[in-house]
Write an enzyme that holds these catalytic residues in place. Sequence first.
Site, mmCIF file in Angstrom:
data_model
loop_
_atom_site.group_PDB
_atom_site.id
_atom_site.type_symbol
_atom_site.label_atom_id
_atom_site.label_comp_id
_atom_site.label_asym_id
_atom_site.label_seq_id
_atom_site.Cartn_x
_atom_site.Cartn_y
_atom_site.Cartn_z
ATOM 1 N N GLU A 72 1.976 -0.393 -4.718
ATOM 2 C CA GLU A 72 1.256 0.794 -5.236
ATOM 3 C C GLU A 72 2.082 2.067 -5.290
ATOM 4 O O GLU A 72 2.504 2.511 -4.338
ATOM 5 C CB GLU A 72 0.279 0.785 -4.189
ATOM 6 C CG GLU A 72 -1.212 1.931 -4.688
ATOM 7 C CD GLU A 72 -1.874 2.340 -3.644
ATOM 8 O OE1 GLU A 72 -2.988 3.098 -4.141
ATOM 9 O OE2 GLU A 72 -1.742 2.485 -2.522
ATOM 10 N N ASP A 112 0.741 -1.196 -0.024
ATOM 11 C CA ASP A 112 0.033 -0.118 -0.011
ATOM 12 C C ASP A 112 0.991 1.300 0.185
ATOM 13 O O ASP A 112 1.831 1.398 0.786
ATOM 14 C CB ASP A 112 -0.946 0.036 1.365
ATOM 15 C CG ASP A 112 -2.003 1.188 1.341
ATOM 16 O OD1 ASP A 112 -2.911 1.030 0.404
ATOM 17 O OD2 ASP A 112 -1.971 1.716 2.221
HETATM 18 C C1 NOJ Z 1 -4.773 3.001 -0.726
HETATM 19 C C2 NOJ Z 1 -5.366 2.167 -0.575
HETATM 20 O O1 NOJ Z 1 -5.859 1.328 -2.106
HETATM 21 C C3 NOJ Z 1 -6.817 3.027 -0.178
HETATM 22 O O2 NOJ Z 1 -7.925 2.033 -0.133
HETATM 23 C C4 NOJ Z 1 -6.564 3.462 1.096
HETATM 24 O O3 NOJ Z 1 -7.373 4.424 1.690
HETATM 25 C C5 NOJ Z 1 -5.110 4.435 1.130
HETATM 26 N N1 NOJ Z 1 -3.997 3.741 0.390
HETATM 27 C C6 NOJ Z 1 -4.790 4.395 2.470
HETATM 28 O O4 NOJ Z 1 -4.038 3.101 3.216
#
Ligand code: NOJ
Length: 536
Positions: free
Chosen positions: A272, A209
């Site tokens: 990500e 993440d």
């Molecule tokens: C990216 C995640 O995909 C999203 O759903 C989340 O709110 C944020 N990161 C914070 O963790």
Amino acid sequence: MSIQPAIDGRARPWWESAVIYQIYPRSFQDSDRDGVGDIEGIRGRLDYIAGLGVDAIWLSPIFPSPMADFGYDVSDYCAVDPIFGTLDDIERLIAQAHERGLRLLLDFVPNHSSTVHPWFAESRSSRDNPKRDWYIWRDGAPGGGPPNNWTSDMGGPAWEWDHATGQYYLHTFLTEQADLNWRNPEVRAAMTDVLRFWFDRGVDGFRIDVLWHCIKAEDLPDNPANPDFVPGMGEKFLVLQHHSANQPEIHELAAAFRMLADSYGERLLVGEICLPVDELMRYYGSVDAPGVHLPFNFQLFEARWDAATLAAIIAAYETALPPEGWPNWVLGSHDAPRLAGRIGDLQARVAAMLLLTLRGTPTLYQGDELGIGRVSIPPERIRDPQDLRQPGLGLGRDAARTPMAWNDSVYAGFSEVEPWLPLHGSWPVHNVESEDRDPASMLTLYRRLLAVRRRHASLRTGGFRLVPSDEGVLQYERWDADERLLIALNMRSETRRLFLPDGAAIADVLASTQALRTLDGSLAPDEGLVLRIENA
Ligand code: NOJ
């Protein structure tokens, strides 16, 4: 631009020829009648997933969490939230996925923990607690107010005042999600233990993440104001995140994650990262210090849906890839509006063909295989904190998170009780059972395309080149030593010409987004074709 198929004879890791299927566990299948999906529900649907023809599952977070951000606020990294099941359940899921040849990836959320995590409880208990420095605490600015001008991605300042200890803590997302201090070696050691915990249980990898957020500039300077900010954008865009994200040291951290993953054999790390292409590429690392295997490529999410724009995006991405970098493509996620809602049903079929024929690892988001389009959530059913905190800006993510529709029974076979979010409006038609029976459905198209991809190594690992096409059409070739394929995607709702490469003839139609027909040198409106071609 032409990318030759690799002929280095190296054994390819499994993930280079894999298709990843993202599951949002709250919304996949409820097995215990609480209106929220769970691990046992997913286990009961493994045959569906394997039958689709995908190779790996990525589960959004299943860890204990107060669910302020629906699991992205983790309060224990080495356990399972009771709403989703138990550690035994996840171990059983991993084993049964493996029996079907499916790999399983979990979601690793390193940038922040929940403020109810025991680490944070300790950290906030006093200024001299040994874990104080595990999070990012600072005094207020000299004249009062937060330490700097950073804004939270969820709106408002990125700092929260703590009365008890008289300092602010940093939260890039919700106040309930405190940023961990990755400059502290103890945090790194504790998180390494977390990764080991799951690798030791047979997990095949992680989606990481917001990787690019994990390290901040050491002295936390103000971010520059964003000259392009206009009201209505969401407060995260008030400043440019120059100092709060994408710092040089992040690559050393990514390399450390990679070394750990590689020490377990072929485990996959997907990062990500939402950055422009040239910055994104740096997350592949270097030959000496490789970074994550796949920095997620979100180029298709917001791309203007026309052939020239897509050709430019694809060329720029392929050209920017480092020599060892393996590409990847994503069409949807739990954070992005459904693509079919933006480009319409017919082009969503073209998009499916694009996703599954481009060079690189595709990630398919649950429900996209049903062709779910625009979804509207009644105001009283909105659950997404991003929407609730900045109402009216259209930032809501609930529309992408509605429950999976399995059949046309009440609650679509997702649950026997009212689900936590409403179903998408078209569920009586867009559900697995009815699409199963329909040879023209999106589900049938996805299955067919996935099967073609499995059968044709040229699609999985072959070369790639964009080739000349009629206006409004995207055409490219994929090939290997055994065959040559031409993909032609008509992105207009008008008839267009099909351009065959010089001296080539069509040998076979491998897939079409529409009913098969006798080809006559044209592309029907919104038609996509995968053709095998030969020298005439
Ligand atoms: C990216 C995640 O995909 C999203 O759903 C989340 O709110 C944020 N990161 C914070 O963790």
